[in-house]
Design a protein around this motif. Sequence first.
Motif, PDB file in Angstrom:
ATOM      1  N   VAL A 251     -20.943 109.062 -21.046  1.00  0.00           N
ATOM      2  CA  VAL A 251     -21.572 107.741 -21.068  1.00  0.00           C
ATOM      3  C   VAL A 251     -21.124 106.961 -19.838  1.00  0.00           C
ATOM      4  N   THR A 252     -22.061 106.297 -19.165  1.00  0.00           N
ATOM      5  CA  THR A 252     -21.735 105.481 -17.995  1.00  0.00           C
ATOM      6  C   THR A 252     -21.521 104.036 -18.431  1.00  0.00           C
ATOM      7  N   LEU A 253     -20.307 103.526 -18.196  1.00  0.00           N
ATOM      8  CA  LEU A 253     -20.005 102.114 -18.396  1.00  0.00           C
ATOM      9  C   LEU A 253     -19.801 101.504 -17.016  1.00  0.00           C
ATOM     10  N   MET A 254     -20.745 100.674 -16.577  1.00  0.00           N
ATOM     11  CA  MET A 254     -20.668 100.147 -15.215  1.00  0.00           C
ATOM     12  C   MET A 254     -19.425  99.281 -15.000  1.00  0.00           C
ATOM     13  N   ASP A 255     -19.040  98.531 -16.012  1.00  0.00           N
ATOM     14  CA  ASP A 255     -17.836  97.713 -15.936  1.00  0.00           C
ATOM     15  C   ASP A 255     -17.140  97.835 -17.287  1.00  0.00           C
ATOM     16  N   PRO A 256     -16.344  98.881 -17.476  1.00  0.00           N
ATOM     17  CA  PRO A 256     -15.831  99.211 -18.807  1.00  0.00           C
ATOM     18  C   PRO A 256     -15.128  98.061 -19.507  1.00  0.00           C
ATOM     19  N   GLU A 257     -14.360  97.261 -18.768  1.00  0.00           N
ATOM     20  CA  GLU A 257     -13.571  96.210 -19.408  1.00  0.00           C
ATOM     21  C   GLU A 257     -14.427  95.132 -20.061  1.00  0.00           C
ATOM     22  N   THR A 258     -15.711  95.068 -19.732  1.00  0.00           N
ATOM     23  CA  THR A 258     -16.571  94.030 -20.296  1.00  0.00           C
ATOM     24  C   THR A 258     -17.433  94.528 -21.453  1.00  0.00           C
ATOM     25  N   VAL A 259     -17.288  95.786 -21.817  1.00  0.00           N
ATOM     26  CA  VAL A 259     -18.058  96.352 -22.932  1.00  0.00           C
ATOM     27  C   VAL A 259     -17.163  96.388 -24.163  1.00  0.00           C
ATOM     28  N   TYR A 260     -17.596  95.712 -25.240  1.00  0.00           N
ATOM     29  CA  TYR A 260     -16.811  95.648 -26.471  1.00  0.00           C
ATOM     30  C   TYR A 260     -17.429  96.575 -27.499  1.00  0.00           C
ATOM     31  N   LEU A 261     -16.604  97.474 -28.037  1.00  0.00           N
ATOM     32  CA  LEU A 261     -17.073  98.529 -28.933  1.00  0.00           C
ATOM     33  C   LEU A 261     -16.526  98.328 -30.339  1.00  0.00           C
ATOM     34  N   ALA A 262     -17.294  98.740 -31.318  1.00  0.00           N
ATOM     35  CA  ALA A 262     -16.852  98.666 -32.698  1.00  0.00           C
ATOM     36  C   ALA A 262     -16.141  99.945 -33.106  1.00  0.00           C
ATOM     37  N   PHE A 263     -15.452  99.869 -34.212  1.00  0.00           N
ATOM     38  CA  PHE A 263     -14.722 100.991 -34.797  1.00  0.00           C
ATOM     39  C   PHE A 263     -15.583 102.236 -34.915  1.00  0.00           C
ATOM     40  N   ASP A 264     -16.867 102.072 -35.258  1.00  0.00           N
ATOM     41  CA  ASP A 264     -17.726 103.213 -35.560  1.00  0.00           C
ATOM     42  C   ASP A 264     -18.882 103.389 -34.572  1.00  0.00           C
ATOM     43  N   THR A 265     -18.789 102.802 -33.395  1.00  0.00           N
ATOM     44  CA  THR A 265     -19.869 102.914 -32.412  1.00  0.00           C
ATOM     45  C   THR A 265     -20.066 104.368 -31.975  1.00  0.00           C
ATOM     46  N   VAL A 266     -21.327 104.802 -31.969  1.00  0.00           N
ATOM     47  CA  VAL A 266     -21.675 106.149 -31.509  1.00  0.00           C
ATOM     48  C   VAL A 266     -22.686 106.010 -30.378  1.00  0.00           C
ATOM     49  N   ILE A 267     -22.384 106.616 -29.219  1.00  0.00           N
ATOM     50  CA  ILE A 267     -23.271 106.525 -28.051  1.00  0.00           C
ATOM     51  C   ILE A 267     -23.414 107.910 -27.441  1.00  0.00           C
ATOM     52  N   GLY A 268     -24.663 108.337 -27.211  1.00  0.00           N
ATOM     53  CA  GLY A 268     -24.936 109.652 -26.649  1.00  0.00           C
ATOM     54  C   GLY A 268     -24.744 109.697 -25.142  1.00  0.00           C
ATOM     55  N   ARG A 269     -24.594 110.902 -24.628  1.00  0.00           N
ATOM     56  CA  ARG A 269     -24.336 111.072 -23.199  1.00  0.00           C
ATOM     57  C   ARG A 269     -25.558 110.670 -22.371  1.00  0.00           C
ATOM     58  N   ASP A 270     -25.275 110.382 -21.109  1.00  0.00           N
ATOM     59  CA  ASP A 270     -26.286 109.948 -20.145  1.00  0.00           C
ATOM     60  C   ASP A 270     -26.894 108.589 -20.496  1.00  0.00           C
ATOM     61  N   THR A 271     -26.285 107.894 -21.405  1.00  0.00           N
ATOM     62  CA  THR A 271     -26.634 106.493 -21.612  1.00  0.00           C
ATOM     63  C   THR A 271     -25.894 105.661 -20.571  1.00  0.00           C
ATOM     64  N   ILE A 272     -26.563 104.649 -20.075  1.00  0.00           N
ATOM     65  CA  ILE A 272     -25.989 103.757 -19.060  1.00  0.00           C
ATOM     66  C   ILE A 272     -25.881 102.366 -19.678  1.00  0.00           C
ATOM     67  N   ILE A 273     -24.692 101.770 -19.574  1.00  0.00           N
ATOM     68  CA  ILE A 273     -24.457 100.446 -20.152  1.00  0.00           C
ATOM     69  C   ILE A 273     -23.972  99.509 -19.057  1.00  0.00           C
ATOM     70  N   GLU A 274     -24.752  98.472 -18.820  1.00  0.00           N
ATOM     71  CA  GLU A 274     -24.375  97.459 -17.834  1.00  0.00           C
ATOM     72  C   GLU A 274     -23.258  96.570 -18.375  1.00  0.00           C
ATOM     73  N   PRO A 275     -22.715  95.657 -17.564  1.00  0.00           N
ATOM     74  CA  PRO A 275     -21.608  94.810 -18.025  1.00  0.00           C
ATOM     75  C   PRO A 275     -21.991  93.851 -19.148  1.00  0.00           C
ATOM     76  N   ASN A 276     -20.950  93.413 -19.867  1.00  0.00           N
ATOM     77  CA  ASN A 276     -21.047  92.338 -20.860  1.00  0.00           C
ATOM     78  C   ASN A 276     -22.002  92.674 -21.997  1.00  0.00           C
ATOM     79  N   PHE A 279     -20.995  95.658 -29.007  1.00  0.00           N
ATOM     80  CA  PHE A 279     -21.433  96.512 -30.106  1.00  0.00           C
ATOM     81  C   PHE A 279     -20.711  96.077 -31.375  1.00  0.00           C
ATOM     82  N   GLY A 280     -21.479  95.629 -32.368  1.00  0.00           N
ATOM     83  CA  GLY A 280     -20.929  95.360 -33.679  1.00  0.00           C
ATOM     84  C   GLY A 280     -20.900  96.618 -34.515  1.00  0.00           C
ATOM     85  N   PRO A 281     -20.622  96.489 -35.818  1.00  0.00           N
ATOM     86  CA  PRO A 281     -20.527  97.675 -36.676  1.00  0.00           C
ATOM     87  C   PRO A 281     -21.858  98.398 -36.837  1.00  0.00           C
ATOM     88  N   GLU A 282     -21.775  99.686 -37.140  1.00  0.00           N
ATOM     89  CA  GLU A 282     -22.903 100.527 -37.551  1.00  0.00           C
ATOM     90  C   GLU A 282     -24.010 100.587 -36.497  1.00  0.00           C
TER      91      GLU A 282
END
Length: 451
Positions: A251-276, A279-282
């Motif tokens: 998974v690509t996190l363009m600015d990892p420190e600005t992405v907030y993840l939940a306990f159960d977050t599931v993200i597939g490969r080759d997904t791109i996530i921009e800053p800020n 992710f809440g639950p489920e």
Amino acid sequence: MSTALVILAAGKGTRMNSDLPKVLHPIAHAPMLEHALSAGRALTPEHTIVVAGHGADYVRAMMADIDEEAKIVVQEEQLGTAHAVAQTRDALSDFDGDIVVLYGDTPFVSAETLQRMLAARQNADLVVLGFTAADPARYGRLVMDGDSLERIVEYKDATEAERAIDFCNSGLMAGNAAQMFALIDQVDSANASGEYYLTDLVELARAAGLRVTAVSCDESETLGINSRADLAEADRVFQQRKRADLMADGVTLMDPETVYLAFDTVIGRDTIIEPNVVFGPEVTVESGVFIRSFSHFEGCHISRGSKVGPYARLRPGAELAENTHIGNFVEIKNAEIAEGAKVNHLSYIGDASVGAETNIGAGTITCNYDGVMKHRTEIGARAFIGSNTMLVAPVRIGDEAMTATGAVVTKSVEDGALAIARAEQKNKPGRARKLMDMLRAKKARLSKGAE
């Protein structure tokens, strides 16, 4: 050998300065107690028992949501860790297996570490979890003789040689249930705190000729939480681990420190996530998704190839099929967006279904709430919803149907039809100037009266 999890969660957590029991404070949108439960599930326990105390009703309510088969026992007086484990005796009266004692405020112990503790039971009657501390001063020391744990000594009681030991006690312990309860019966409260300590089992076990050993884990797994500052640090540690795991999984996190993840977050490969992005639950995101900045997700599913954001909000029940587009300032709640559909601008889609390849124009709103009840909107495939359309539910828009810009649609529209639902425009020559003159005159009179 069957296993019973005993999770100690009775402490008030005075330094949290909260009415909520300490173990229910969240890390990554999940109570810290749930983190401990998650690790314990890897052991496929026959029994899970949570020892509650302060705020037991809150703990019971939370457990009903996350593990309805777990049992809650209450430690009415908090008289120490051995006393807490003793409260599970009745619940485990017919159990003939191993007890693994965890702590609800030590949420990061891994499943692999717990499995190693049970594996060590093959050659020992009692197993303690230890760690090598960077700063061991405040911890009890594990005094080893080869693989044998001789005793646990608190810092204040330790000799200079013992204080030089950096192998420390985490508090976690595993052993045969019958043996542990027999040893607990021998624990006394002859100490400065007047409490019954589980650590005393080591000395008692050795005196009884039992074999005692310790298993080591990384210090980060033993992080305990006693204050809001500790809670924030625990959340930071969790986020760092989760982000690193996602990036290692492609998974690509363009600015990892600005992405907030939940306990159960599931993200597939080759997904791109921009800053800020939050992710809440489920939340599940499939592969190859593009998520743009300042988007917020909870209780939703995003399928392969979709593009979401910026400034999008997906609420519980939002289901995006493959190759959908959800754009800026769009909110989706309890709605299915079919393959290839687009909701790109300033729209609210709630309690609805949107068909494949349909285009939702800017400013469209599904008016789903009448003040008492929620109602559903159905939009067919390849439909075109004009900008600023109000869809007053319950209503259905057929396949390949259209609504005119600014329409207020209160009746269903059949397949292929065009719905025009707005008042006829009338132009009044000169009326604008006359109206403005009247308003300016009124303002002048009011201003003069104020003087």
